[in-house]
Design a protein around this motif. Structure first.
Motif, PDB file in Angstrom:
ATOM      1  N   PHE A   1      79.103  16.029 -55.579  1.00  0.00           N
ATOM      2  CA  PHE A   1      79.167  17.181 -54.667  1.00  0.00           C
ATOM      3  C   PHE A   1      78.173  16.963 -53.523  1.00  0.00           C
ATOM      4  O   PHE A   1      77.270  16.129 -53.601  1.00  0.00           O
ATOM      5  CB  PHE A   1      78.886  18.506 -55.379  1.00  0.00           C
ATOM      6  N   ASN A   2      78.385  17.718 -52.455  1.00  0.00           N
ATOM      7  CA  ASN A   2      77.514  17.605 -51.271  1.00  0.00           C
ATOM      8  C   ASN A   2      76.179  18.321 -51.514  1.00  0.00           C
ATOM      9  O   ASN A   2      76.122  19.327 -52.227  1.00  0.00           O
ATOM     10  CB  ASN A   2      78.195  18.203 -50.049  1.00  0.00           C
ATOM     11  N   LEU A   3      75.143  17.787 -50.877  1.00  0.00           N
ATOM     12  CA  LEU A   3      73.806  18.368 -50.993  1.00  0.00           C
ATOM     13  C   LEU A   3      73.348  18.911 -49.645  1.00  0.00           C
ATOM     14  O   LEU A   3      73.854  18.503 -48.603  1.00  0.00           O
ATOM     15  CB  LEU A   3      72.810  17.295 -51.465  1.00  0.00           C
ATOM     16  N   PRO A   4      72.358  19.804 -49.649  1.00  0.00           N
ATOM     17  CA  PRO A   4      71.750  20.248 -48.390  1.00  0.00           C
ATOM     18  C   PRO A   4      71.174  19.046 -47.624  1.00  0.00           C
ATOM     19  O   PRO A   4      70.849  18.010 -48.219  1.00  0.00           O
ATOM     20  CB  PRO A   4      70.641  21.198 -48.846  1.00  0.00           C
ATOM     21  N   GLU A   5      71.013  19.198 -46.344  1.00  0.00           N
ATOM     22  CA  GLU A   5      70.593  18.089 -45.471  1.00  0.00           C
ATOM     23  C   GLU A   5      69.258  17.484 -45.874  1.00  0.00           C
ATOM     24  O   GLU A   5      69.054  16.273 -45.769  1.00  0.00           O
ATOM     25  CB  GLU A   5      70.512  18.603 -44.018  1.00  0.00           C
TER      26      GLU A   5
ATOM     27  N   GLN B   1      73.920  25.230 -62.212  1.00  0.00           N
ATOM     28  CA  GLN B   1      74.768  24.455 -61.315  1.00  0.00           C
ATOM     29  C   GLN B   1      74.526  24.859 -59.857  1.00  0.00           C
ATOM     30  O   GLN B   1      74.455  24.014 -58.965  1.00  0.00           O
ATOM     31  CB  GLN B   1      76.239  24.647 -61.693  1.00  0.00           C
ATOM     32  N   LEU B   2      74.393  26.155 -59.615  1.00  0.00           N
ATOM     33  CA  LEU B   2      74.052  26.625 -58.271  1.00  0.00           C
ATOM     34  C   LEU B   2      72.705  26.070 -57.823  1.00  0.00           C
ATOM     35  O   LEU B   2      72.525  25.656 -56.668  1.00  0.00           O
ATOM     36  CB  LEU B   2      74.005  28.152 -58.250  1.00  0.00           C
ATOM     37  N   ALA B   3      71.759  26.049 -58.770  1.00  0.00           N
ATOM     38  CA  ALA B   3      70.395  25.599 -58.449  1.00  0.00           C
ATOM     39  C   ALA B   3      70.379  24.144 -58.015  1.00  0.00           C
ATOM     40  O   ALA B   3      69.763  23.790 -56.995  1.00  0.00           O
ATOM     41  CB  ALA B   3      69.484  25.808 -59.659  1.00  0.00           C
ATOM     42  N   VAL B   4      71.057  23.282 -58.780  1.00  0.00           N
ATOM     43  CA  VAL B   4      70.989  21.848 -58.484  1.00  0.00           C
ATOM     44  C   VAL B   4      71.863  21.464 -57.295  1.00  0.00           C
ATOM     45  O   VAL B   4      71.832  20.320 -56.845  1.00  0.00           O
ATOM     46  CB  VAL B   4      71.358  20.999 -59.730  1.00  0.00           C
ATOM     47  N   GLN B   5      72.627  22.409 -56.770  1.00  0.00           N
ATOM     48  CA  GLN B   5      73.374  22.166 -55.537  1.00  0.00           C
ATOM     49  C   GLN B   5      72.674  22.780 -54.331  1.00  0.00           C
ATOM     50  O   GLN B   5      73.188  22.727 -53.216  1.00  0.00           O
ATOM     51  CB  GLN B   5      74.799  22.732 -55.663  1.00  0.00           C
ATOM     52  N   GLY B   6      71.507  23.383 -54.577  1.00  0.00           N
ATOM     53  CA  GLY B   6      70.723  23.946 -53.482  1.00  0.00           C
ATOM     54  C   GLY B   6      71.229  25.281 -52.992  1.00  0.00           C
ATOM     55  O   GLY B   6      70.831  25.759 -51.921  1.00  0.00           O
ATOM     56  N   LYS B   7      72.087  25.939 -53.775  1.00  0.00           N
ATOM     57  CA  LYS B   7      72.707  27.182 -53.308  1.00  0.00           C
ATOM     58  C   LYS B   7      71.908  28.433 -53.661  1.00  0.00           C
ATOM     59  O   LYS B   7      72.269  29.522 -53.225  1.00  0.00           O
ATOM     60  CB  LYS B   7      74.130  27.274 -53.870  1.00  0.00           C
TER      61      LYS B   7
END
Length: 582
Positions: free
Chosen positions: A83-87, A26-32
């Protein structure tokens, strides 16, 4: 990051490893997981440009008749975005991001991929696939598979049967229509896509689309309209590397946790075995040491189960009441020897036989030295089970033949029938079947009442026991039960329950069981011959009190485990909410 700081705590139980992997995805697919990577690689092509290139590439493949034209998927609305994604990332419909290779009816030998072909632990196709001829092809064998695609099971029982196709095939590979075939283009990472499909948010989406009750599934149309987060091409590779690294750390910690649990389990087994096998005078210090470290060694329920078994075994060997006997001796308090009580009861039985109030039992041989399994403390005596039976006719009675009690005999109201449910669940009061007074009169010899014990005589629950306390409704036993009436002047009901549930008696019962597929209790004659360790009545009471206190401690340890696991689960869920909401 809080989650990553607490890897060790979160892997204290092996079952947490899978949940932790889910959080990592989940962290990975949110770019975190790749914030630092983005800071160091600011000039990479954005995902929005990548998606434009993918769209043009698919148009080219359609023109060249290499793939079929896509359906037109709806535009993504703000309300859909979870959820929000990186730019530099972008959202895409799964169908826009991938393509499939179409379907064909097999016309020559092929390798068939069905749901059983997936190794869902490693996310790959198993090495050995069935090679089928067209005439043997199942009707569902239609979807073309090639190296580099991801295959996704669309039926719920196999929801996580997802695999990356990482090899070429000797024959044409064709999959069941139970799969969706998803092929990324322009070098997009199939492994990144695999991780997305296994992430919490996508699983939730799929489950929300499931249709059907008996065999729920998601159709390809609903699957392909699902949203997936797309990072830049180079970042996809970075994510795969980080996930692989973190998964390896989780698996290493998981393995260490399993080793730690196994070491504790081995220690508990070894210590309890030493306690039950050692001479009485050698057990005191070992038992004190074990008690002092209950909180260290008994943090898994399996070990507490072993502890319960060990407590019962120590109890019936007299090793829990050593201090009790020492105290009685130092205080000069008398203890009636169990053999004296046994002789008194035998004399009473002989008198009742003379008066023809009970039937004479066939004499059993004297107990030989070779038969005795272990040494007993002073004041105890070995006797045969028959010596403990009550002064009544048929004190040990096996249930009637099945033909004696049929379902046709049952009525809505009448005399109750005891079933295996009663000893299996230690519930003397549960009742379901009844017979008429007339039927009861013909089966009176199978009566069980308050003060008796019932024992399960067949199947996996062989040897389960229940005591029928005061107030129990009288009834008859069915064919799967043994009724037992003991002499209450010789043995306490609570002590006998603990004795019967001990490893010593349970192993004897199972060793003597007849039948392989369906084990059955041996006959009454052989049961009467079993050796029983009999303490004086006063010591029986002391044993019951000691065992009850230790079992209460076991209950407390189990409650602490449950509380700890609940706390861990809440922590996990809190981490997940924190990941999704940030």
């Amino acid at each position: 990051m809080q989650l990553l700081e607490h890897f060790k705590e979160l892997t204290l139980h092996p079952k947490n490893a899978e949940e932790l992997k889910g959080l990592i995805l989940q962290l990975a697919v949110q770019g975190k997981l790749t914030r630092q990577w983005r800071e160091e690689n600011v000039d990479v092509e954005s995902a929005s440009i990548l998606l434009e290139r993918i769209n043009k590439e698919k148009e080219r493949l359609i023109r060249e008749n290499k793939i079929k034209k896509d359906k037109i998927y709806p535009k993504i609305s703000k309300e859909e975005i979870p959820f929000n994604l990186p730019e530099s990332w972008a959202w895409s419909r799964l169908g826009n991001y991938t393509h499939n290779f179409g379907q064909k009816t097999p016309d020559k030998e092929f390798e068939y991929i069905d749901v059983a072909s997936i190794d869902n632990q490693f996310g790959v196709i198993k090495n050995e696939l069935n090679i089928l001829s067209p005439s043997d092809a199942p009707s569902r064998a239609r979807k073309i598979v090639e190296k580099g695609c991801v295959i996704y099971s669309t039926v719920r029982p196999y929801l996580l049967n997802i695999a990356v196709v990482d090899r070429e095939f000797s024959y044409k590979a064709i999959a069941s229509t139970a799969f969706a075939i998803l092929n990324p283009v322009l070098g997009c990472s199939e492994i990144y896509l695999y991780h997305v499909l296994r992430s919490y948010f996508f699983i939730e989406y799929v489950e929300s689309c499931m249709k059907g009750v008996a065999y729920p599934a998601i159709n390809d149309a609903n699957l392909l309209v699902g949203l997936i987060p797309i990072p830049p091409l180079e970042e996809q590779k970075a994510i795969v590397e980080v996930v692989n690294q973190l998964f390896a750390e989780v698996e290493q910690l998981e393995e260490l946790t399993k080793e730690r649990i196994q070491l504790k389990s081995d220690f508990v087994t070894s210590t309890l075995n030493q306690l039950t096998q050692a001479a009485e005078q050698d057990t005191a210090s070992q038992w004190i040491f074990l008690q002092q470290h209950f909180g260290t060694f008994f943090t898994e329920k399996e070990n507490i189960k072993k502890l319960r078994e060990g407590i019962l075994q120590l109890a019936v060997q007299g090793k829990l009441t050593r201090d009790w006997r020492t105290h009685r001796q130092t205080q000069g308090l008398p203890i009636e020897h169990a053999s004296t009580l046994l002789e008194k009861i035998k004399a009473e039985k002989e008198q009742l036989i003379k008066e023809k109030k009970i039937k004479k039992e066939k004499p059993l041989p004297e107990i030989s030295e070779e038969e005795i399994p272990y040494e007993l403390p002073e004041g105890w005596v070995w006797c045969r089970w028959v010596d403990l039976l009550g002064c009544v006719n048929y004190p040990m009675k096996r249930g009637p033949f099945g033909s004696s009690l049929r379902k046709d005999d049952f009525v809505e109201i009448g005399i109750r029938v005891f079933e295996q449910y009663n000893p299996i669940n230690d519930d003397p009061h549960w009742m379901r079947y009844f017979i008429t007074e007339e039927k009861y009169e013909s089966m009176k010899g199978f009566t069980a009442k308050a003060g008796d014990f019932l024992i399960s005589c067949s199947g996996a629950t062989l040897g389960r026991i229940v005591y029928l306390p005061k107030g129990t409704v009288t009834g008859i036993i069915n064919q799967a039960l043994l009724k037992l009436t003991l002499n209450r002047d010789l043995i306490l009901a609570e002590y006998f329950l603990k004795l019967f549930r001990s490893k010593y008696i349970q192993e004897l019962i199972w060793q003597k069981a007849q039948g392989m597929a369906q084990p059955n209790m041996v006959g009454v004659k052989e049961l009467k011959n079993i050796l029983i360790p009999l303490p004086p009545l006063d010591e029986q009471k002391a044993i019951v009190e000691k065992v009850n206190a230790l079992m209460a401690l076991c209950d407390k340890l189990e409650q602490e485990i449950d509380t700890h696991q609940t706390t861990e689960e809440e922590w996990m869920q809190s981490c997940l909410r924190g990941v999704v909401e940030r």
